[in-house]
Structures are given as structure tokens and as C-alpha cells.
Design a protein around this motif. Structure first.
Motif, PDB file in Angstrom:
ATOM      1  N   GLY A   1       8.908 -24.507   1.311  1.00 57.37           N
ATOM      2  CA  GLY A   1       8.769 -23.070   1.101  1.00 57.37           C
ATOM      3  C   GLY A   1       7.369 -22.544   1.311  1.00 57.37           C
ATOM      4  O   GLY A   1       6.730 -22.854   2.308  1.00 57.37           O
ATOM      5  N   TRP A   2       6.869 -21.792   0.332  1.00 53.95           N
ATOM      6  CA  TRP A   2       5.682 -20.987   0.548  1.00 53.95           C
ATOM      7  C   TRP A   2       4.779 -20.914  -0.684  1.00 53.95           C
ATOM      8  O   TRP A   2       5.219 -21.145  -1.804  1.00 53.95           O
ATOM      9  N   ILE A   3       3.551 -20.535  -0.410  1.00 55.31           N
ATOM     10  CA  ILE A   3       2.565 -20.192  -1.431  1.00 55.31           C
ATOM     11  C   ILE A   3       2.001 -18.834  -1.018  1.00 55.31           C
ATOM     12  O   ILE A   3       1.635 -18.641   0.143  1.00 55.31           O
ATOM     13  N   LYS A   4       1.958 -17.894  -1.951  1.00 57.35           N
ATOM     14  CA  LYS A   4       1.413 -16.568  -1.678  1.00 57.35           C
ATOM     15  C   LYS A   4       0.250 -16.309  -2.634  1.00 57.35           C
ATOM     16  O   LYS A   4       0.408 -16.444  -3.846  1.00 57.35           O
ATOM     17  N   VAL A   5      -0.867 -15.909  -2.066  1.00 55.51           N
ATOM     18  CA  VAL A   5      -2.049 -15.589  -2.856  1.00 55.51           C
ATOM     19  C   VAL A   5      -2.332 -14.106  -2.657  1.00 55.51           C
ATOM     20  O   VAL A   5      -2.435 -13.641  -1.519  1.00 55.51           O
ATOM     21  N   LYS A   6      -2.428 -13.385  -3.766  1.00 52.07           N
ATOM     22  CA  LYS A   6      -2.642 -11.935  -3.689  1.00 52.07           C
ATOM     23  C   LYS A   6      -3.822 -11.540  -4.571  1.00 52.07           C
ATOM     24  O   LYS A   6      -4.013 -12.103  -5.645  1.00 52.07           O
ATOM     25  N   LEU A   7      -4.550 -10.557  -4.098  1.00 51.44           N
ATOM     26  CA  LEU A   7      -5.658  -9.994  -4.849  1.00 51.44           C
ATOM     27  C   LEU A   7      -5.352  -8.518  -5.066  1.00 51.44           C
ATOM     28  O   LEU A   7      -5.083  -7.784  -4.109  1.00 51.44           O
ATOM     29  N   LEU A   8      -5.348  -8.101  -6.322  1.00 53.03           N
ATOM     30  CA  LEU A   8      -4.959  -6.748  -6.693  1.00 53.03           C
ATOM     31  C   LEU A   8      -6.047  -6.100  -7.534  1.00 53.03           C
ATOM     32  O   LEU A   8      -6.840  -6.788  -8.175  1.00 53.03           O
ATOM     33  N   ARG A   9      -6.039  -4.792  -7.539  1.00 54.33           N
ATOM     34  CA  ARG A   9      -6.981  -4.063  -8.390  1.00 54.33           C
ATOM     35  C   ARG A   9      -6.201  -3.065  -9.223  1.00 54.33           C
ATOM     36  O   ARG A   9      -5.500  -2.207  -8.690  1.00 54.33           O
ATOM     37  N   ASP A  10      -6.301  -3.215 -10.546  1.00 51.34           N
ATOM     38  CA  ASP A  10      -5.686  -2.273 -11.473  1.00 51.34           C
ATOM     39  C   ASP A  10      -6.770  -1.265 -11.840  1.00 51.34           C
ATOM     40  O   ASP A  10      -7.631  -1.540 -12.674  1.00 51.34           O
ATOM     41  N   GLU A  11      -6.731  -0.135 -11.173  1.00 53.94           N
ATOM     42  CA  GLU A  11      -7.784   0.867 -11.348  1.00 53.94           C
ATOM     43  C   GLU A  11      -7.722   1.529 -12.719  1.00 53.94           C
ATOM     44  O   GLU A  11      -8.751   1.920 -13.268  1.00 53.94           O
ATOM     45  N   LYS A  12      -6.542   1.648 -13.307  1.00 50.19           N
ATOM     46  CA  LYS A  12      -6.414   2.252 -14.633  1.00 50.19           C
ATOM     47  C   LYS A  12      -7.099   1.401 -15.697  1.00 50.19           C
ATOM     48  O   LYS A  12      -7.762   1.925 -16.590  1.00 50.19           O
ATOM     49  N   LYS A  13      -6.915   0.089 -15.611  1.00 49.57           N
ATOM     50  CA  LYS A  13      -7.515  -0.819 -16.595  1.00 49.57           C
ATOM     51  C   LYS A  13      -8.873  -1.359 -16.131  1.00 49.57           C
ATOM     52  O   LYS A  13      -9.527  -2.080 -16.863  1.00 49.57           O
ATOM     53  N   ASN A  14      -9.269  -1.017 -14.891  1.00 46.71           N
ATOM     54  CA  ASN A  14     -10.507  -1.511 -14.286  1.00 46.71           C
ATOM     55  C   ASN A  14     -10.544  -3.045 -14.256  1.00 46.71           C
ATOM     56  O   ASN A  14     -11.497  -3.674 -14.717  1.00 46.71           O
ATOM     57  N   LYS A  15      -9.494  -3.630 -13.709  1.00 44.34           N
ATOM     58  CA  LYS A  15      -9.351  -5.083 -13.629  1.00 44.34           C
ATOM     59  C   LYS A  15      -9.103  -5.518 -12.195  1.00 44.34           C
ATOM     60  O   LYS A  15      -8.522  -4.783 -11.403  1.00 44.34           O
ATOM     61  N   VAL A  16      -9.553  -6.736 -11.889  1.00 42.52           N
ATOM     62  CA  VAL A  16      -9.206  -7.423 -10.643  1.00 42.52           C
ATOM     63  C   VAL A  16      -8.248  -8.534 -11.042  1.00 42.52           C
ATOM     64  O   VAL A  16      -8.509  -9.281 -11.989  1.00 42.52           O
ATOM     65  N   ILE A  17      -7.128  -8.628 -10.324  1.00 44.21           N
ATOM     66  CA  ILE A  17      -6.103  -9.616 -10.660  1.00 44.21           C
ATOM     67  C   ILE A  17      -5.827 -10.495  -9.449  1.00 44.21           C
ATOM     68  O   ILE A  17      -5.562 -10.000  -8.356  1.00 44.21           O
ATOM     69  N   LEU A  18      -5.897 -11.796  -9.666  1.00 34.67           N
ATOM     70  CA  LEU A  18      -5.520 -12.775  -8.664  1.00 34.67           C
ATOM     71  C   LEU A  18      -4.149 -13.311  -9.041  1.00 34.67           C
ATOM     72  O   LEU A  18      -3.927 -13.680 -10.200  1.00 34.67           O
ATOM     73  N   ALA A  19      -3.234 -13.335  -8.085  1.00 34.84           N
ATOM     74  CA  ALA A  19      -1.897 -13.877  -8.310  1.00 34.84           C
ATOM     75  C   ALA A  19      -1.646 -14.994  -7.302  1.00 34.84           C
ATOM     76  O   ALA A  19      -1.831 -14.802  -6.107  1.00 34.84           O
TER      77      ALA A  19
END
Length: 188
Positions: A97-115
């Protein structure tokens, strides 16, 4: 010679982890924080591990939510270790199968999230609460006999105590894949 080299690298990696655990437990872990964009580090780690992914016949992808900058104030080396461990774990525990790496920014909470998510072996609900404990490998020891059971423990300590962030895992159960998340304060 190649096998000897790989074995030597594994031993060095394991010794380093034991030393890091000792430093954390004695309160002596040093964090050298600096401002940097997380996107470049994540791209480099995905690229570095893509050879292993291809050897296993898996696919790996990296994407962002296009809300850059993903600036954080963190210890680059320690964060590299955490992210590399999470991606490497997804590779280890995914047969097909697969591996997915995502980088997100939650602007409301001022957070950077790595998934980091995968289509791998998944995690049983009863294992999730203990997954980040020292020497715990969950059900992973049935599929992969290498490893010390310290990677996720170190990730939790580095992210939560060293960076006042959050790290957690989610899974719908056995054979349903898993997702690991790191949340850090965004800068700017």
C-alpha cells in the motif's frame, strides 16, 4: 560488508536512543531551538526514505495544505529524529500500500500539524493508550522484530516536554492502517 555496515548503523541508532532516554529521564536533554520552516525537513526525510519505500513495493507521498509558512521554533535535530521515526515506522509496519505525509496549518489555533498515515497493520483500540510507553511496541513485534520500543516514547518526550507540543496516534483497528500526528506552535 553491506550487511555489517547496516548492522553497525542499527546498533549505533539503538545506543543513541538509550542515551537519549537516559538524558530525558535525568532532565539533561538539551534543546537548541531555532526558527525554521518544517516543510523542507519533511521533504528531505521523505526523499531519504523513498528508497526503502520503493524496495518494499510501497508508495509514499508528501503534500501540504498550501497554508505556508510552516514556521516553528524547535530543535531541528530532535525534530528530524521524531519525524524520521514516524515515517520509518509507517514503512516498517506496512506490507502493501502507501504512506502519506501531510503538513497542515491550523490558523485558528496557530499550530503546525504533521500527519503520517499508512495502509499498514493498524493499531487495536486497546493498544492505543499504551503505544507511547517506554519499550512498548504494540503489536509491531509480530511483524517487525527489530527495534527497541523507544522510538515513540522518545517522540512523545521530545515533542511534549521539549517543545510543549502534542503527539498522538489514531487507527480504526487491526489491518486498517494508522495515522500519527505531531502538533507544534506556529511562528508568524
Amino acid at each position: 560488508v553491506d550487511n555489517i555496515f547496516k548492522y553497525g548503523q542499527r546498533m549505533n541508532h539503538m545506543i543513541t536512543r538509550f542515551l537519549d532516554v537516559a538524558k530525558i529521564e535525568k532532565g539533561g536533554m538539551q534543546y537548541v531551538k531555532q526558527l525554521f520552516g518544517l516543510e523542507k525537513i519533511v521533504e528531505e526525510i521523505v526523499k531519504e526514505l523513498s528508497v526503502t519505500v520503493q524496495e518494499k513495493g510501497l508508495t509514499i507521498s508528501f503534500e501540504t495544505d498550501n497554508k505556508s509558512p510552516y514556521m516553528i521554533n524547535a530543535d531541528k535535530e530532535q525534530l528530524w529524529q521524531v519525524i524520521q521515526n514516524l515515517v520509518d515506522n509507517s514503512i516498517k509496519y506496512t506490507k502493501t500500500g502507501w504512506i502519506k505525509v501531510k503538513l497542515l496549518r491550523d490558523e485558528k489555533k496557530n499550530k503546525v500539524i504533521l500527519a503520517v498515515s499508512d495502509s499498514g497493520m493498524g493499531i487495536k483500540p486497546e493498544v492505543l493508550p499504551t503505544l507511547f510507553q517506554k519499550f512498548n511496541r504494540g503489536e509491531g513485534n509480530k511483524m517487525n522484530t527489530t527495534g527497541s520500543g523507544l522510538g515513540l516514547y522518545l517522540a512523545k518526550e521530545i515533542i511534549e516536554k521539549g517543545h510543549q507540543g502534542k503527539v498522538w496516534a489514531e487507527s480504526e483497528g487491526a489491518d486498517k492502517g494508522s495515522a500519527f500526528y505531531v502538533e507544534l506552535d506556529a511562528v508568524a
